[in-house]
Design an enzyme around this catalytic site. Structure first.
Site, PDB file in Angstrom:
ATOM      1  CG  ASP A  62      26.044  79.747  80.787  1.00  0.00           C
ATOM      2  OD1 ASP A  62      26.985  79.153  81.349  1.00  0.00           O
ATOM      3  OD2 ASP A  62      26.133  80.906  80.360  1.00  0.00           O
ATOM      4  CB  SER A  97      29.690  82.155  79.721  1.00  0.00           C
ATOM      5  OG  SER A  97      29.291  81.151  80.609  1.00  0.00           O
ATOM      6  CB  THR A 109      25.440  83.376  76.988  1.00  0.00           C
ATOM      7  OG1 THR A 109      26.275  82.596  77.826  1.00  0.00           O
ATOM      8  CG2 THR A 109      24.929  82.541  75.829  1.00  0.00           C
ATOM      9  CG  PHE A 147      10.578  89.799  81.088  1.00  0.00           C
ATOM     10  CD1 PHE A 147       9.334  90.351  80.762  1.00  0.00           C
ATOM     11  CD2 PHE A 147      11.334  89.241  80.066  1.00  0.00           C
ATOM     12  CE1 PHE A 147       8.866  90.321  79.450  1.00  0.00           C
ATOM     13  CE2 PHE A 147      10.877  89.208  78.760  1.00  0.00           C
ATOM     14  CZ  PHE A 147       9.639  89.749  78.444  1.00  0.00           C
ATOM     15  CD  GLU A 160      22.765  82.290  78.630  1.00  0.00           C
ATOM     16  OE1 GLU A 160      23.820  81.919  79.155  1.00  0.00           O
ATOM     17  OE2 GLU A 160      22.302  83.437  78.761  1.00  0.00           O
ATOM     18  CG  ASP A 173      26.966  79.116  84.600  1.00  0.00           C
ATOM     19  OD1 ASP A 173      27.887  78.293  84.535  1.00  0.00           O
ATOM     20  OD2 ASP A 173      27.105  80.293  84.956  1.00  0.00           O
ATOM     21  CG  HIS A 230      28.625  79.185  89.052  1.00  0.00           C
ATOM     22  ND1 HIS A 230      29.938  78.797  88.974  1.00  0.00           N
ATOM     23  CD2 HIS A 230      28.353  79.793  87.864  1.00  0.00           C
ATOM     24  CE1 HIS A 230      30.433  79.155  87.796  1.00  0.00           C
ATOM     25  NE2 HIS A 230      29.491  79.759  87.100  1.00  0.00           N
ATOM     26  CG  HIS A 281      31.230  76.516  80.704  1.00  0.00           C
ATOM     27  ND1 HIS A 281      30.612  76.121  81.859  1.00  0.00           N
ATOM     28  CD2 HIS A 281      30.829  77.792  80.469  1.00  0.00           C
ATOM     29  CE1 HIS A 281      29.888  77.122  82.324  1.00  0.00           C
ATOM     30  NE2 HIS A 281      29.979  78.153  81.497  1.00  0.00           N
ATOM     31  CG  HIS A 316      32.557  77.592  84.258  1.00  0.00           C
ATOM     32  ND1 HIS A 316      32.773  78.597  83.361  1.00  0.00           N
ATOM     33  CD2 HIS A 316      31.456  77.947  84.964  1.00  0.00           C
ATOM     34  CE1 HIS A 316      31.845  79.532  83.515  1.00  0.00           C
ATOM     35  NE2 HIS A 316      31.033  79.167  84.487  1.00  0.00           N
TER      36      HIS A 316
END
Lengths: 473, 466
Positions: free
Chosen positions: B35, B79, B155, B251, B295, B300, B304, B342, B430
């Site tokens: 991601d 996403s 995702t 988890f 994923e 990501d 960010h 992305h 992004h």
């Protein structure tokens, strides 16, 4: 039935392979051609931005139609972030070298133990014992009897074109680089035999004698006159280039400006040819060689506009580069339908620090009334301007470093940022024109013979062998 | 003659080894999604772990393409529509998950169709678009989704749910639970393996940390439906794959921890590689093959946060999961795809010397050689600067930059400089640049050139013969 056909085809291929193997000297191999396109500094985000600029988010540039894609690691022998000299040299020679070095062995150094560059003005001071020349694709093609050419929008003596035909420990020795291209003159690169067949770009200042206004030479040599004496037809502007008879001209030298050629946005089309026009002319001259040719075409000023964080000129020059690729593909499809014996490669020598900020509404292509990707970020739901914490709008395009790093951000307008002389904002302040290259992998695309091998994430030095292998050099 | 026969055989084999696109070549597919893992993150992660001339494990996948990521309404995608494009072949609006192109995430007043984590999508707002996971399930294959984020995050959700706004995560959870009122019937008997975080959207509203607004216990419904349910790394290790048919592992109440924190804190959560291994082994029991999505979701999140170190650590953990998968599968019947949804706005400044730490400050190549030790380069303000920076982010951004000379920019919590301040850390956006796709194995011949993200769906579908 399918099986039979395949076996028959394989048999036929074997048969022709035997004939081509030398038992019948009368057999002519078809001409083999390579066009190597180098977008200087044309990183992956620049490609995306150029696409949106010209044809919008859903459009396709010619580059986007290339059937193969790979990615290239660009670090040099001594730098995580390369400059154009060792990166283009890696493509042209398969050898990893230091920043500033052009087509020399790995141990070559560009400066002495005290950090002084091996330079005096535009004259080289490289000591004789400092590395040795390594063969370039252009020299190998020349030795095999192919036509050869180098075309650029920069000075012809700038790093990228120089890496195809010259060898020097520091790229800024451009007077020596010029001399290396002049058949029979002092300092000539004998590996070029009778000389590079087509040379076009800017940079007259390194070819004309020092008495001439604007010359950077430190001697009285007139390299243009020497090249004419060596059989070159010379063009100094668009109309002289157009007038060159490609059937009779064996060798062509075009030097259209003293310094670099103009950015495409500023170019006077009546005076300076476009990169596409130069590419077409070069192919028309080189196609007369019945063994084929090797041509390098550089979109060299994409890099310069990015160094200035002037996205508009960078994107316009990227589009001009893309148009040159289209010209080459169209011409070569006419010469060699299906590109069965022609390889066209498109890549960059390194990235820059251009980024595309989010989350922008689709902008569509840039037009007279729509800044497109050059504009401010607009909310994808409402179309209103997105703003920073201070309430100030910001542009889609930004840079990691560069000359415009305001102490405090201001209320930008689309009209302001769409101006052709606007310099996008950067994270880290740099001197004017001092935005740096980036270290990210770059794109490589290919079409034609052997194109399918341009895939995966490869090192820049591997590209050399892939080109050689594709056309059997 | 023997030579000729050998050559003919070789030509014969070659003719069949590289067809344009042979349908149904792949029995299994593993689709890896990093991601936000743009080209700069790939390069930086390589240098971080293996040096400039080293190779990530994903580089063993040598059939590559360049992917365009714009969504239907945005130049810069999120996403939801980007993963949904891969999974369904349909171009949709930002925030929308696996729905038809006409689906809206916002009403006419620009209000999102979501209330807390509950969806408020109106009934007549688009129709579901079939996903690769659903197609594989319908063909009798085993199916799974594995992530380091909440399993209800955009995702993974794009593989098994359909919703007009990605933030309706309570509803997304319900869509994956057989026996719930909102179960997505296209999942047949249910997704065979689900591993990630996000318990908060499965546990009833009375439970501490729950984000649900009802009393439904989706974990109980999953257990009733025959799932083995685990909540720790230890429990996952103890799962007997041979006797387990359906497995759900949640988890963490929220996302799993970043890899850096998971390791340093010895937190009892599985690594992405371990989750991938369990998922592959369980799915390999299905004789008809499988579709698995994995994923690396928090690359990501760290980007960010303009926290390059955690982003690179998570990118390496993702690469380790790829390595693990490659050690477990046969590429003759398995297609492995690695891509990103992305880009981000992280960029890579010049010109550090080769060997300089990627999280460090830019050095002066010449002085570094002359003095025989790293010498920092200065920006125009006569201060050092880091190699990695971000186009925008949480800041802080000061009128005059801090002097980084004595700052440890490789510290775990160091946040890189940004150009435009958009809020608090976490607000970096992004990027709109194209991303890389790498592939290997059966049916990967179509991954070449420059592809719109929606085209990826067709190549995978054809490879599976679905």
């Amino acid at each position: 039935m399918y099986r039979t056909v395949i076996l028959a085809a394989a048999g036929a291929a074997l048969l022709s392979g035997c004939l081509g193997g030398g038992s019948s000297p009368a057999t002519m191999d078809p001409p083999k051609n390579v066009v190597f396109f180098l977008g200087d500094g044309m990183g992956i985000t620049t490609l995306t931005a150029a696409r949106i600029y010209k044809v919008g988010e859903d459009g396709e540039l010619t580059i986007d139609t290339l059937p193969e894609t790979g990615f290239v690691k660009t670090f040099s022998n001594n730098a995580q972030v390369t400059d154009s000299a060792p990166s283009m040299s890696a493509y042209m020679t398969g050898v990893k070298m230091d920043n500033e070095v052009i087509s020399m062995s790995t141990e070559t150094v560009a400066f002495d133990a005290n950090g002084n560059d091996y330079l005096s003005g535009a004259d080289s001071t490289c000591p004789a014992s400092n590395g040795k020349a390594v063969a370039t694709l252009l020299e190998i093609a020349k030795a095999a009897g192919l036509g050869t050419g180098a075309v650029t929008t920069t000075r012809l003596t700038h790093a990228t074109p120089a890496a195809t035909y010259a060898h020097i420990c520091h790229r800024d020795g451009e007077n020596n680089i010029a001399a290396q291209a002049v058949p029979g003159g002092a300092g000539y690169n004998n590996a070029l035999a009778d000389g590079v067949d087509v040379l076009m770009g800017g940079g007259r200042r390194h070819f004309v004698p020092k008495a001439t206004s604007g010359s950077k030479r430190s001697d009285a040599r007139d390299l243009v006159a020497e090249m004419r004496a060596a059989g070159y037809t010379y063009a100094s502007n668009k109309s002289e280039m157009d007038a060159v008879d490609t059937k009779s001209a064996k060798k062509l030298l075009g030097l259209y400006t003293m310094d670099h050629m103009s950015y495409d946005l500023d170019r006077d089309p009546a005076v300076e040819p476009s990169l596409a026009e130069m590419t077409g002319k070069a192919i028309d001259v080189l196609k007369n060689n019945n063994k084929g040719f090797f041509l390098m075409v550089e979109g060299g000023r994409i890099d310069h506009a990015l160094h200035s964080t002037n996205a508009r000129r960078a994107l316009q020059d990227t589009v001009a580069f893309d148009t040159a690729i289209k010209t080459a593909i169209d011409k070569l499809q006419a010469i060699d339908p299906g590109l069965k014996n022609t390889l066209i490669v498109v890549t960059a020598d390194h990235d820059h620090t251009l980024v595309l900020n989010g989350y922008a509404q689709r902008t569509g292509p840039t037009t007279a009334s729509n800044p497109g990707v050059l504009g401010l970020v607009k909310n994808f739901v409402t179309g209103a301007l997105n703003t920073d914490t201070g309430g100030n709008p910001f542009t889609v395009i930004g840079f990691g470093n560069g000359e415009n790093r305001p102490a405090a951000r201001t209320a930008l307008t689309d009209a302001q940022v769409f101006d052709k002389d606007y310099h996008q904002e950067a994270v880290i302040p740099m001197p004017v024109g001092g935005e740096t290259h980036g270290g990210t992998d770059v794109f490589i695309g290919a079409i034609g013979k052997g194109a399918e091998n341009f895939t995966g994430i490869i090192e820049n030095i591997q590209v050399f062998s892939l080109v050689r292998k594709a056309i059997g050099l | 003659m023997k030579l000729i026969r050998t050559l003919a055989a070789t030509a014969f084999a070659a003719a069949f080894a590289s067809p344009a696109l042979a349908a149904g070549e792949a029995k299994n597919v593993i689709f890896f999604l990093g991601d936000g893992m743009g080209p700069t993150t790939v390069t930086a992660a390589r240098i971080y772990k293996y040096g400039e001339s080293g190779k990530l494990n994903m580089e063993a996948l040598t059939r590559t393409a360049r992917i365009r990521t714009a969504s239907l309404d945005a130049q810069t995608t999120d996403s939801a529509p980007s993963m949904a494009a891969y999974m369904t072949g349909v171009k949709m609006n930002n925030e929308v998950l696996s729905m038809s192109s006409n689906t809206k995430a916002y009403d006419a007043t620009a209000k999102p169709y979501v209330s807390g984590a509950d969806t408020t999508c109106p009934a007549n707002n688009g129709t579901p678009a079939t996903t690769l996971l659903e197609l594989a399930k319908a063909a009798g294959k085993g199916v799974g989704a594995v992530t380091t984020t909440r399993i209800t995050h955009a995702t993974p959700a794009a593989t098994f749910s359909h919703i007009c706004h990605r933030d309706g995560e309570n509803d997304i959870a319900a869509q994956v639970v057989p026996g719930s009122a909102r179960f997505n019937a296209a999942l047949g008997s249910g997704v065979d393996v689900l591993l990630g975080g996000g318990r908060r959207h499965f546990l009833p509203s009375g439970v501490a940390g729950s984000k649900r607004t009802d009393a439904v216990d989706l974990t109980a419904l999953l257990t009733n439906a025959g799932y083995t349910y685990v909540t720790t790394g230890t429990a996952l290790r103890n799962v007997n794959v041979a006797t387990t048919n359906k497995l759900v592992g949640l988890f963490n109440a929220d996302h799993l921890n970043y890899e850096l924190d998971r390791v340093k804190g010895a937190i009892d959560e599985p690594s992405l590689a371990d989750m991938t291994e369990t998922a592959v082994k369980l799915l390999q029991k299905n004789s008809k093959g499988y579709f698995l999505m994995v994923e690396g979701g928090r690359i990501d999140h760290a980007l960010h946060g303009t926290n390059a170190k955690r982003a690179l650590e998570d990118a390496i953990a993702f690469d380790e999961a790829i390595k693990r998968a490659l050690s477990l599968v046969d590429l003759k019947d398995t297609l492995v795809v690695v891509t990103a949804d992305h880009d981000h706005t992280m960029t890579f400044n010049g010109y550090p010397h080769r060997g300089n730490p990627i999280l460090g400050k830019v050095t002066d190549i010449k002085q570094t050689r002359v003095q025989g030790k790293p010498v920092l380069a200065n920006a125009a303000d006569s201060k050092p600067y880091t190699t990695l920076v971000f186009g925008n982010g949480g800041g802080p951004r000061k009128a005059s930059r801090d002097d980084l000379t004595t700052v440890d920019t490789a510290a775990d919590d160091y946040l890189q400089d940004v150009g435009v301040v958009l809020g608090t850390p976490g607000s970096e956006t992004h990027g709109g640049g194209d991303v890389m796709l790498l592939s290997g194995g059966a049916g990967n011949a179509g991954f070449k050139g420059t592809l719109d993200n929606t085209k990826v769906f067709g190549v995978v579908r054809t490879a599976l013969g679905l």
